[in-house]
Design an enzyme around this catalytic site. Structure first.
Site, short mmCIF file in Angstrom:
data_model
loop_
_atom_site.label_atom_id
_atom_site.label_comp_id
_atom_site.label_asym_id
_atom_site.label_seq_id
_atom_site.Cartn_x
_atom_site.Cartn_y
_atom_site.Cartn_z
N ASP A 26 0.88 -1.10 -0.09
CA ASP A 26 -0.25 -0.04 -0.12
C ASP A 26 0.79 1.32 -0.09
OD1 ASP A 26 -2.48 1.33 0.41
OD2 ASP A 26 -1.83 2.14 2.04
N ASP B 12 2.72 1.60 -3.54
CA ASP B 12 1.79 1.79 -4.94
C ASP B 12 1.93 3.42 -4.94
OD1 ASP B 12 -0.10 2.26 -2.86
OD2 ASP B 12 -1.63 0.82 -3.55
N ASP C 277 -7.17 2.58 -4.53
CA ASP C 277 -6.37 2.13 -3.41
C ASP C 277 -7.36 2.42 -2.16
OD1 ASP C 277 -3.87 2.06 -1.68
OD2 ASP C 277 -3.96 4.06 -1.80
N ASP D 140 -8.34 -0.49 0.46
CA ASP D 140 -7.78 -0.57 1.79
C ASP D 140 -9.01 -0.86 2.78
OD1 ASP D 140 -5.27 0.23 1.41
OD2 ASP D 140 -5.40 2.00 1.68
#
Length: 211
Positions: A65, A68, A85, A89
């Site tokens: 995470d 990216d 993203d 999450d």
């Protein structure tokens, strides 16, 4: 609450990893998907009470995470990538809690439901404010690298990962730790809702005066 400091500490190594991946043609969205799939492995691992392996999957997800985002900033970050993203999450966070409910339904299921409920509060207050902040052209200099306006609170990414680590290291104390974090999430939601409401009202009054 701690994200503004942890972000600065981990940014340099993440940037180095991102440069390596960029040189090999890896895209931010590919890293996002890979990290999400690895993170989901924590659910069956937790269900079978393989807590150490689940912790590895959780930490790998968080590393991916971070990578990216760093990879995206080496080029031109896309709104589509930011949307992907943040959405994955929130799914991942709830999936981990679900995994602990599966690990011991009798002891963990009820408190896991409470924790996911409070996650809905922190997540919805975050995302709803992000929409209004974009509409009102508000900004946050502390988190200018985020795709969405990042509204501060007691329960942010760093605190969430810290509690997940504690869950895995001390699974027998999941109910107590989850109850504590649920209370923190409730407080975070309350302060975000109140602060967000006041900020948006102020922006609206300012806009009315200047018209």
């Amino acid at each position: 609450m701690l994200d503004r400091w942890t972000t600065r500490l981990i940014a340099p190594p993440l940037r180095l990893l991102a440069k390596t991946l960029k040189a090999r043609g890896i895209t931010p969205d590919q890293v996002t998907f890979a990290g999400f799939l690895i993170g989901l492995l924590s659910v069956p691992l937790l269900a079978f009470q393989l807590y150490e392996l689940a912790l590895v999957a959780i930490l790998c997800n968080r590393i991916f995470d971070g990578i990216d985002g760093a990879l995206a900033r080496l080029g031109t970050p896309s709104d589509a990538g930011g949307y992907l993203d943040i959405t994955l999450d929130f799914i991942f966070y709830s999936a981990v809690v679900f995994g602990f409910a599966l690990a011991d339904p009798t002891a963990n299921a009820l408190i896991a439901c409470l924790l996911v409920f409070t996650f809905m509060g922190t997540g919805s207050s975050f995302l709803a404010y992000a929409i209004m902040a974009e509409k009102k052209k508000l900004s946050d200099p502390d988190f200018s690298h985020k795709s969405f306006y990042y509204m501060n609170g007691l329960a942010e990414g760093t605190e969430t990962i810290a509690i997940f680590v504690l869950f895995c290291l001390f699974p027998e104390y999941f109910p107590e730790l989850a109850m504590l974090f649920a209370a923190i999430c409730i407080l975070t939601t309350a302060t975000r809702v109140w602060g967000g409401y006041q900020t948006i009202k102020k922006a609206e009054r300012t806009a009315t005066v200047t018209e």
